[in-house]
Design a protein around this motif. Sequence first.
Motif, PDB file in Angstrom:
ATOM      1  N   THR A   1       0.810  -1.219   0.000  1.00 35.55           N
ATOM      2  CA  THR A   1       0.000   0.000   0.000  1.00 35.55           C
ATOM      3  C   THR A   1       0.843   1.268   0.000  1.00 35.55           C
ATOM      4  N   PHE A   2       2.184   1.084  -0.225  1.00 39.69           N
ATOM      5  CA  PHE A   2       3.086   2.241  -0.222  1.00 39.69           C
ATOM      6  C   PHE A   2       2.964   3.026   1.084  1.00 39.69           C
ATOM      7  N   GLY A   3       2.934   2.290   2.188  1.00 41.14           N
ATOM      8  CA  GLY A   3       2.770   2.948   3.487  1.00 41.14           C
ATOM      9  C   GLY A   3       3.997   3.708   3.925  1.00 41.14           C
ATOM     10  N   ALA A   4       5.176   3.240   3.512  1.00 41.00           N
ATOM     11  CA  ALA A   4       6.415   3.932   3.904  1.00 41.00           C
ATOM     12  C   ALA A   4       7.303   4.031   2.677  1.00 41.00           C
ATOM     13  N   VAL A   5       7.342   5.207   2.060  1.00 45.82           N
ATOM     14  CA  VAL A   5       8.087   5.432   0.825  1.00 45.82           C
ATOM     15  C   VAL A   5       9.223   6.411   1.108  1.00 45.82           C
ATOM     16  N   GLY A   6      10.415   6.060   0.646  1.00 49.00           N
ATOM     17  CA  GLY A   6      11.565   6.946   0.792  1.00 49.00           C
ATOM     18  C   GLY A   6      12.295   7.078  -0.533  1.00 49.00           C
ATOM     19  N   GLY A   7      13.170   8.023  -0.616  1.00 51.88           N
ATOM     20  CA  GLY A   7      13.911   8.233  -1.857  1.00 51.88           C
ATOM     21  C   GLY A   7      15.179   9.034  -1.616  1.00 51.88           C
ATOM     22  N   TYR A   8      16.036   9.015  -2.685  1.00 56.11           N
ATOM     23  CA  TYR A   8      17.296   9.738  -2.588  1.00 56.11           C
ATOM     24  C   TYR A   8      17.724  10.141  -3.986  1.00 56.11           C
ATOM     25  N   VAL A   9      18.275  11.333  -4.120  1.00 56.32           N
ATOM     26  CA  VAL A   9      18.881  11.818  -5.358  1.00 56.32           C
ATOM     27  C   VAL A   9      20.175  12.522  -4.978  1.00 56.32           C
ATOM     28  N   GLY A  10      21.269  12.175  -5.688  1.00 56.79           N
ATOM     29  CA  GLY A  10      22.551  12.797  -5.369  1.00 56.79           C
ATOM     30  C   GLY A  10      23.528  12.627  -6.512  1.00 56.79           C
ATOM     31  N   PHE A  11      24.763  12.956  -6.266  1.00 50.59           N
ATOM     32  CA  PHE A  11      25.799  12.816  -7.289  1.00 50.59           C
ATOM     33  C   PHE A  11      27.083  12.370  -6.619  1.00 50.59           C
ATOM     34  N   LEU A  12      27.970  11.840  -7.452  1.00 50.67           N
ATOM     35  CA  LEU A  12      29.283  11.406  -7.007  1.00 50.67           C
ATOM     36  C   LEU A  12      30.311  11.985  -7.965  1.00 50.67           C
ATOM     37  N   PHE A  13      31.323  12.625  -7.419  1.00 49.83           N
ATOM     38  CA  PHE A  13      32.357  13.252  -8.241  1.00 49.83           C
ATOM     39  C   PHE A  13      33.715  12.870  -7.697  1.00 49.83           C
ATOM     40  N   GLU A  14      34.600  12.480  -8.634  1.00 48.30           N
ATOM     41  CA  GLU A  14      36.001  12.268  -8.277  1.00 48.30           C
ATOM     42  C   GLU A  14      36.855  12.585  -9.502  1.00 48.30           C
ATOM     43  N   THR A  15      38.059  13.027  -9.260  1.00 48.51           N
ATOM     44  CA  THR A  15      38.954  13.372 -10.365  1.00 48.51           C
ATOM     45  C   THR A  15      40.393  13.207  -9.932  1.00 48.51           C
ATOM     46  N   PRO A  16      41.242  12.720 -10.811  1.00 42.78           N
ATOM     47  CA  PRO A  16      42.674  12.672 -10.490  1.00 42.78           C
ATOM     48  C   PRO A  16      43.220  14.093 -10.367  1.00 42.78           C
ATOM     49  N   LEU A  17      44.164  14.256  -9.509  1.00 46.16           N
ATOM     50  CA  LEU A  17      44.751  15.577  -9.330  1.00 46.16           C
ATOM     51  C   LEU A  17      45.750  15.913 -10.427  1.00 46.16           C
ATOM     52  N   THR A  18      46.175  14.884 -11.204  1.00 44.15           N
ATOM     53  CA  THR A  18      47.047  15.113 -12.366  1.00 44.15           C
ATOM     54  C   THR A  18      46.484  14.330 -13.553  1.00 44.15           C
ATOM     55  N   THR A  19      46.810  14.782 -14.739  1.00 45.83           N
ATOM     56  CA  THR A  19      46.354  14.114 -15.959  1.00 45.83           C
ATOM     57  C   THR A  19      47.481  13.358 -16.652  1.00 45.83           C
ATOM     58  N   ALA A  20      48.557  13.092 -15.922  1.00 44.04           N
ATOM     59  CA  ALA A  20      49.722  12.451 -16.540  1.00 44.04           C
ATOM     60  C   ALA A  20      49.380  11.049 -17.051  1.00 44.04           C
ATOM     61  N   ARG A  21      48.637  10.268 -16.243  1.00 36.86           N
ATOM     62  CA  ARG A  21      48.308   8.890 -16.661  1.00 36.86           C
ATOM     63  C   ARG A  21      47.392   8.904 -17.883  1.00 36.86           C
ATOM     64  N   GLU A  22      46.404   9.770 -17.875  1.00 31.88           N
ATOM     65  CA  GLU A  22      45.492   9.855 -19.029  1.00 31.88           C
ATOM     66  C   GLU A  22      46.240  10.264 -20.283  1.00 31.88           C
ATOM     67  N   SER A  23      47.114  11.248 -20.162  1.00 31.55           N
ATOM     68  CA  SER A  23      47.869  11.714 -21.328  1.00 31.55           C
ATOM     69  C   SER A  23      48.782  10.621 -21.872  1.00 31.55           C
ATOM     70  N   ALA A  24      49.387   9.840 -20.962  1.00 31.20           N
ATOM     71  CA  ALA A  24      50.265   8.757 -21.403  1.00 31.20           C
ATOM     72  C   ALA A  24      49.479   7.684 -22.156  1.00 31.20           C
ATOM     73  N   GLU A  25      48.287   7.335 -21.637  1.00 31.87           N
ATOM     74  CA  GLU A  25      47.462   6.327 -22.314  1.00 31.87           C
ATOM     75  C   GLU A  25      47.023   6.815 -23.695  1.00 31.87           C
ATOM     76  N   VAL A  26      46.619   8.056 -23.790  1.00 27.90           N
ATOM     77  CA  VAL A  26      46.182   8.612 -25.072  1.00 27.90           C
ATOM     78  C   VAL A  26      47.337   8.652 -26.066  1.00 27.90           C
ATOM     79  N   GLU A  27      48.496   9.087 -25.600  1.00 24.84           N
ATOM     80  CA  GLU A  27      49.656   9.163 -26.492  1.00 24.84           C
ATOM     81  C   GLU A  27      50.080   7.774 -26.971  1.00 24.84           C
ATOM     82  N   ASN A  28      50.049   6.798 -26.072  1.00 29.84           N
ATOM     83  CA  ASN A  28      50.415   5.436 -26.456  1.00 29.84           C
ATOM     84  C   ASN A  28      49.467   4.886 -27.517  1.00 29.84           C
ATOM     85  N   ALA A  29      48.167   5.103 -27.334  1.00 29.20           N
ATOM     86  CA  ALA A  29      47.188   4.624 -28.315  1.00 29.20           C
ATOM     87  C   ALA A  29      47.343   5.350 -29.646  1.00 29.20           C
ATOM     88  N   ARG A  30      47.622   6.634 -29.589  1.00 33.90           N
ATOM     89  CA  ARG A  30      47.806   7.393 -30.829  1.00 33.90           C
ATOM     90  C   ARG A  30      49.028   6.898 -31.593  1.00 33.90           C
TER      91      ARG A  30
END
Length: 513
Positions: free
Chosen positions: A371-400
């Motif tokens: 009967t939907f006697g007790a209904v709850g919900g949640y909305v949010g977000f999650l954010f994370e980021t590396p503090l440097t882009t060295a690993r990403e740049s190396a992977e992109v350069e290697n693939a290129r």
Amino acid sequence: MNRTSKWCVAACSFALAFSAVDASAQQTQANATSRPGSPIIHEIRENDVVTLVLRYNPDVASAILSEKQAAALVRAQEVRYPFVLSANGGYTHSASPALGRDGQVAVGERDVFSLNAALRKDFATGTVVSLSVQSSRSSTSNPVGELVTAGAAGVGYSMSTRLSLTQPILRGAGTRIGEAGLRAAELDRTAAQQGRERVASEVVRDALTSYWELWYASRALTIELAARDLAKAERDAADQRREKGALSAVDVLSYDTRVATLGESVTSAELTEYQRGLELSQLLANIDPNVRLRAAGSPEDPPVPTVAEVEKALGAMSPELKELEARVASAESRAQVAGDAYRPRFDVEGYVELRGLGNGSIAPAFAQIGTFGAVGGYVGFLFETPLTTARESAEVENARINAQMSKNQLESARTRVRIVAIRLVAQLEAAEARRAAAAQTVVIAEKQLEAERARFALGASTPLQVQQAEDTVRTSRLRVARATVDRVEAALQLDHAIGRIAARVGGGTTPEK
């Protein structure tokens, strides 16, 4: 003895020699097959070579397995996002001391049985949807815990249902990332298919080249045997003429020398044929020391293509270029998604939950959820980021770099294959011209031999001059056979380069005989 008598004796001697050649050749073949312990002569044709090499050659088998492996990886990527069912349950017993109103310490005990299940589905867009159900039965001996009411111990039931959704916005978002593995696997499967066709074409080319080398060795052996048998017949005829006084003993020695010399050539030709047969048996993965292969086919004379026709076929049919093109596409596909695992992450998430609670019975918990006697919900977000882009740049350069290397290999192969094809066309034309010239030489040499024999019968020539004319005929016939095989082998190389062999064998399937 007068000239007329000499001429009659010579004519009879040459007639006897020619009739003895056929008889000697037949006797030689009969002895080769009837001697105890001698190898069995097995004649093999071009279609037999193609069928056997595709069936038994380990390189072709490995290429087929590589293609099957690539196809299995595609199937694995197609079912990469299945429904996942998880479940867990357990029992917990706990005891908690507490101070009473009268200052006494009371120990409350609690027993909890839990049973949980969840169904999860990941999508290629990065979306994650899950439906979970949690239930528990809790019993207490004292009024401890939220499930106990009215200040008395008892049994409580708890149930909850939760529908959750998570959608990435940055890292892992969209089918460009989610289906990257499938696209790469499909491109790898295409490359494996082209690789199988290339390997099958190479193996068939090498096997047929070995086959035609065997054909040349067999043809050379036939020519050497005929020359030796003719020399034996001429020596026997010379002996008869010596006995009649028409030839000196010194002249007979030249015939003996020729028989010995041609015997060495026959032995060398037999060894060469045996070696060529072993080389072909190795490619066919079927070596039997008791069997001696002999080529039984006859070479065909396909038309020589023009350079324009070859260049057109290279772009559309070359198995090597098609394989490299597929590998370039695979490398470019991987380069498009390289470094995604190291990019910033931003996910939107939320859930809707229904809860139910029952005291002493589970029915009220079900009723509350229904009967939907007790209904709850949640909305949010999650954010994370590396503090440097060295690993990403190396992977992109290697693939290129990998993608660029694949492109360079393709361009290098295009230039090399084009030059090789043009060179093979020139080789075909040269081999055809050599064969025509050698055939003309045979005709002239045979006429010259007939003339020398006629002169010898008239006493105007010597046995050495006749033998030299016979050697000229023999070597001319060998040159015709060699030029014929060179033309066939150049055609095989060209057919492999422009993809005709791959089209003929169906990329590794056994053709019809």
